[in-house]
Design a protein around this motif. Structure first.
Motif, PDB file in Angstrom:
ATOM      1  N   ALA A 131     -40.754  22.244 -28.321  1.00 15.10           N
ATOM      2  CA  ALA A 131     -40.428  22.690 -29.465  1.00 15.10           C
ATOM      3  C   ALA A 131     -39.229  21.826 -30.068  1.00 15.10           C
ATOM      4  O   ALA A 131     -38.680  21.325 -30.930  1.00 15.10           O
ATOM      5  N   LEU A 132     -38.163  21.948 -28.961  1.00 11.43           N
ATOM      6  CA  LEU A 132     -36.928  21.550 -29.119  1.00 11.43           C
ATOM      7  C   LEU A 132     -36.977  20.098 -29.285  1.00 11.43           C
ATOM      8  O   LEU A 132     -36.277  19.510 -30.095  1.00 11.43           O
ATOM      9  N   GLY A 133     -37.974  19.350 -28.636  1.00 18.69           N
ATOM     10  CA  GLY A 133     -38.057  17.912 -28.903  1.00 18.69           C
ATOM     11  C   GLY A 133     -38.511  17.527 -30.292  1.00 18.69           C
ATOM     12  O   GLY A 133     -38.074  16.749 -31.161  1.00 18.69           O
ATOM     13  N   ARG A 134     -39.634  18.273 -30.766  1.00 15.00           N
ATOM     14  CA  ARG A 134     -40.146  18.022 -32.258  1.00 15.00           C
ATOM     15  C   ARG A 134     -39.009  18.711 -33.101  1.00 15.00           C
ATOM     16  O   ARG A 134     -39.025  17.804 -34.377  1.00 15.00           O
ATOM     17  N   GLU A 135     -38.286  19.546 -33.030  1.00 25.41           N
ATOM     18  CA  GLU A 135     -37.300  20.044 -33.917  1.00 25.41           C
ATOM     19  C   GLU A 135     -36.152  18.942 -33.983  1.00 25.41           C
ATOM     20  O   GLU A 135     -35.791  18.674 -34.857  1.00 25.41           O
ATOM     21  N   THR A 136     -35.559  18.294 -33.003  1.00 23.65           N
ATOM     22  CA  THR A 136     -34.511  17.446 -32.962  1.00 23.65           C
ATOM     23  C   THR A 136     -35.202  16.308 -33.698  1.00 23.65           C
ATOM     24  O   THR A 136     -34.592  15.648 -34.484  1.00 23.65           O
ATOM     25  N   MET A 137     -36.468  15.749 -33.613  1.00 23.65           N
ATOM     26  CA  MET A 137     -37.253  14.634 -34.100  1.00 23.65           C
ATOM     27  C   MET A 137     -36.918  15.135 -35.690  1.00 23.65           C
ATOM     28  O   MET A 137     -37.093  14.091 -36.432  1.00 23.65           O
ATOM     29  N   ALA A 138     -37.397  16.202 -36.003  1.00 22.52           N
ATOM     30  CA  ALA A 138     -37.552  16.542 -37.335  1.00 22.52           C
ATOM     31  C   ALA A 138     -36.263  16.386 -38.118  1.00 22.52           C
ATOM     32  O   ALA A 138     -35.957  15.697 -38.895  1.00 22.52           O
ATOM     33  N   ARG A 139     -35.132  16.865 -37.408  1.00 25.39           N
ATOM     34  CA  ARG A 139     -33.818  16.519 -37.842  1.00 25.39           C
ATOM     35  C   ARG A 139     -33.462  15.338 -37.929  1.00 25.39           C
ATOM     36  O   ARG A 139     -32.661  14.841 -38.880  1.00 25.39           O
ATOM     37  N   TYR A 140     -33.674  14.501 -37.146  1.00 20.59           N
ATOM     38  CA  TYR A 140     -33.531  13.005 -36.907  1.00 20.59           C
ATOM     39  C   TYR A 140     -34.167  12.378 -38.494  1.00 20.59           C
ATOM     40  O   TYR A 140     -33.393  11.383 -38.854  1.00 20.59           O
ATOM     41  N   GLU A 141     -35.427  12.517 -38.372  1.00 25.36           N
ATOM     42  CA  GLU A 141     -36.146  12.052 -39.631  1.00 25.36           C
ATOM     43  C   GLU A 141     -35.652  12.566 -41.021  1.00 25.36           C
ATOM     44  O   GLU A 141     -35.366  11.609 -41.750  1.00 25.36           O
ATOM     45  N   ALA A 142     -35.118  13.849 -40.907  1.00 29.08           N
ATOM     46  CA  ALA A 142     -34.653  14.311 -42.227  1.00 29.08           C
ATOM     47  C   ALA A 142     -33.132  13.701 -42.342  1.00 29.08           C
ATOM     48  O   ALA A 142     -32.871  13.245 -43.623  1.00 29.08           O
ATOM     49  N   GLY A 143     -32.529  13.533 -41.289  1.00 29.05           N
ATOM     50  CA  GLY A 143     -31.162  12.867 -41.265  1.00 29.05           C
ATOM     51  C   GLY A 143     -31.214  11.563 -41.899  1.00 29.05           C
ATOM     52  O   GLY A 143     -30.573  10.657 -42.739  1.00 29.05           O
ATOM     53  N   LEU A 144     -32.195  10.784 -41.414  1.00 22.97           N
ATOM     54  CA  LEU A 144     -32.525   9.367 -41.608  1.00 22.97           C
ATOM     55  C   LEU A 144     -32.748   9.064 -43.019  1.00 22.97           C
ATOM     56  O   LEU A 144     -32.361   8.152 -43.806  1.00 22.97           O
ATOM     57  N   ALA A 145     -33.391   9.986 -43.647  1.00 25.45           N
ATOM     58  CA  ALA A 145     -34.022   9.989 -45.022  1.00 25.45           C
ATOM     59  C   ALA A 145     -32.767  10.118 -45.816  1.00 25.45           C
ATOM     60  O   ALA A 145     -32.667   9.753 -47.045  1.00 25.45           O
ATOM     61  N   ARG A 146     -31.677  10.754 -45.551  1.00 27.47           N
ATOM     62  CA  ARG A 146     -30.425  10.861 -46.283  1.00 27.47           C
ATOM     63  C   ARG A 146     -29.469   9.854 -46.225  1.00 27.47           C
ATOM     64  O   ARG A 146     -28.614   9.581 -47.063  1.00 27.47           O
ATOM     65  N   LEU A 147     -29.708   8.856 -45.243  1.00 24.82           N
ATOM     66  CA  LEU A 147     -28.844   7.866 -45.307  1.00 24.82           C
ATOM     67  C   LEU A 147     -29.196   6.567 -46.294  1.00 24.82           C
ATOM     68  O   LEU A 147     -30.249   6.729 -46.834  1.00 24.82           O
ATOM     69  N   SER A 148     -28.281   5.815 -46.549  1.00 25.89           N
ATOM     70  CA  SER A 148     -28.464   4.820 -47.580  1.00 25.89           C
ATOM     71  C   SER A 148     -29.577   3.691 -46.801  1.00 25.89           C
ATOM     72  O   SER A 148     -29.629   3.753 -45.479  1.00 25.89           O
ATOM     73  N   PRO A 149     -30.113   2.998 -47.560  1.00 28.39           N
ATOM     74  CA  PRO A 149     -31.172   2.177 -47.066  1.00 28.39           C
ATOM     75  C   PRO A 149     -30.536   1.217 -45.945  1.00 28.39           C
ATOM     76  O   PRO A 149     -31.200   1.063 -45.068  1.00 28.39           O
ATOM     77  N   ALA A 150     -29.599   0.533 -46.252  1.00 28.21           N
ATOM     78  CA  ALA A 150     -28.641  -0.415 -45.327  1.00 28.21           C
ATOM     79  C   ALA A 150     -28.443   0.633 -44.133  1.00 28.21           C
ATOM     80  O   ALA A 150     -28.511  -0.166 -42.889  1.00 28.21           O
ATOM     81  N   GLN A 151     -27.819   1.656 -44.276  1.00 27.33           N
ATOM     82  CA  GLN A 151     -27.585   2.682 -43.060  1.00 27.33           C
ATOM     83  C   GLN A 151     -28.618   2.900 -42.280  1.00 27.33           C
ATOM     84  O   GLN A 151     -28.807   2.685 -41.076  1.00 27.33           O
ATOM     85  N   ARG A 152     -29.777   2.953 -42.952  1.00 28.87           N
ATOM     86  CA  ARG A 152     -31.269   3.603 -42.422  1.00 28.87           C
ATOM     87  C   ARG A 152     -31.553   2.362 -41.686  1.00 28.87           C
ATOM     88  O   ARG A 152     -32.070   2.514 -40.332  1.00 28.87           O
ATOM     89  N   GLU A 153     -31.699   1.207 -41.968  1.00 29.79           N
ATOM     90  CA  GLU A 153     -32.250   0.124 -41.401  1.00 29.79           C
ATOM     91  C   GLU A 153     -31.016  -0.341 -40.180  1.00 29.79           C
ATOM     92  O   GLU A 153     -31.925  -0.544 -38.978  1.00 29.79           O
ATOM     93  N   ALA A 154     -29.920  -0.069 -40.209  1.00 33.19           N
ATOM     94  CA  ALA A 154     -29.248  -0.306 -39.056  1.00 33.19           C
ATOM     95  C   ALA A 154     -29.190   0.872 -37.833  1.00 33.19           C
ATOM     96  O   ALA A 154     -29.424   0.345 -36.918  1.00 33.19           O
ATOM     97  N   VAL A 155     -29.529   1.876 -38.313  1.00 27.66           N
ATOM     98  CA  VAL A 155     -29.682   3.220 -37.360  1.00 27.66           C
ATOM     99  C   VAL A 155     -31.246   2.576 -36.634  1.00 27.66           C
ATOM    100  O   VAL A 155     -31.123   2.631 -35.327  1.00 27.66           O
ATOM    101  N   ILE A 156     -31.936   2.470 -37.300  1.00 27.25           N
ATOM    102  CA  ILE A 156     -33.590   2.083 -36.755  1.00 27.25           C
ATOM    103  C   ILE A 156     -33.375   0.869 -35.968  1.00 27.25           C
ATOM    104  O   ILE A 156     -33.853   0.842 -34.656  1.00 27.25           O
ATOM    105  N   LEU A 157     -32.709  -0.109 -36.272  1.00 23.17           N
ATOM    106  CA  LEU A 157     -32.499  -1.265 -35.283  1.00 23.17           C
ATOM    107  C   LEU A 157     -31.723  -0.971 -34.042  1.00 23.17           C
ATOM    108  O   LEU A 157     -31.966  -1.356 -33.125  1.00 23.17           O
ATOM    109  N   LYS A 158     -30.597  -0.185 -34.282  1.00 27.75           N
ATOM    110  CA  LYS A 158     -29.827   0.212 -33.083  1.00 27.75           C
ATOM    111  C   LYS A 158     -30.541   1.271 -32.253  1.00 27.75           C
ATOM    112  O   LYS A 158     -30.853   1.227 -31.034  1.00 27.75           O
ATOM    113  N   VAL A 159     -30.868   2.350 -32.946  1.00 28.13           N
ATOM    114  CA  VAL A 159     -31.398   3.689 -31.851  1.00 28.13           C
ATOM    115  C   VAL A 159     -33.001   3.233 -31.571  1.00 28.13           C
ATOM    116  O   VAL A 159     -33.378   3.399 -30.367  1.00 28.13           O
ATOM    117  N   GLU A 160     -33.654   2.865 -32.478  1.00 34.80           N
ATOM    118  CA  GLU A 160     -35.297   2.673 -32.226  1.00 34.80           C
ATOM    119  C   GLU A 160     -35.508   1.448 -31.613  1.00 34.80           C
ATOM    120  O   GLU A 160     -36.555   1.354 -30.836  1.00 34.80           O
TER     121      GLU A 160
END
Length: 198
Positions: A131-160
């Motif tokens: 549950a904690l893993g799913r919860e953290t992933m849901a927060r991550y996805e929600a946070g990604l959605a709030r970033l600008s497209p350029a920020q989102r792309e940078a985070v995906i490239l760096k983190v994922e």
């Protein structure tokens, strides 16, 4: 975004934005479509390989998933509305994520159930850990959605994708220092957005 030039093909063509390549692809320009897909194949292959379960990490399967993602994206390219340079990467990532989920479900349904030994503890995560893993992933996805497209792309490239700053700079068509700053700011913003989530 950087073009992935073919070795020995001469100097690389001037950088074209993803938006320009999408526009040309919609107009039926096959060369633009090939450039667009060549740009994302390495990124998607790395991401798929990192997110597939071990039993399904065969390189041919990874390549198949990437091909499937690109085919699905091409079928819907006329309806895709770019909202910034990072939007197409996010779009491809979502298509690939759905394909990976489908592959995981297929892999799980092919496995024969192992006989249960009641004396052995379950080595997997507890219900709370899951549950904690799913919860953290849901927060991550929600946070990604709030970033600008350029920020989102940078985070995906760096983190994922595990890209280093010089690779990110090349992928997004910026200097290494600009890429480093973009990643740093994006990660700070992402952390703040994740903390705000209930």
């Amino acid at each position: 975004m950087a073009d992935f030039a073919t070795p020995g093909a001469g100097p690389p063509a001037p950088l074209e934005t993803t938006t320009e390549l999408l526009s040309r692809t919609r107009a039926g320009d096959e060369a633009a479509r090939n450039l667009l897909f060549a740009r994302y194949i390495p990124v998607l292959t790395r991401w798929a390989h990192q997110h597939l379960p071990r039993g399904a990490r065969d390189l041919s399967e990874t390549g198949d998933l990437v091909q499937l993602t690109l085919i699905r994206a091409l079928k819907r390219v006329d309806s895709f509305e770019p909202r910034g340079e990072g939007a197409f990467l996010g779009y491809l990532r979502q298509i690939l994520l759905n394909a990976v989920r489908d592959e995981i479900r297929r892999a799980q349904s092919r496995r024969a159930p192992a006989p249960l030994d009641e004396r052995l503890p379950d080595p997997g995560p507890s219900a709370l850990e899951q549950a904690l893993g799913r919860e953290t992933m849901a927060r991550y996805e929600a946070g990604l959605a709030r970033l600008s497209p350029a920020q989102r792309e940078a985070v995906i490239l760096k983190v994922e994708m595990g890209y280093r700053n010089p690779e990110i700079a090349q992928a997004i068509g910026r200097s290494v220092d600009a890429a480093r700053m973009l990643v740093a700011r994006a990660l700070v913003d992402l952390a703040e957005f994740m903390r705000e989530q209930p």
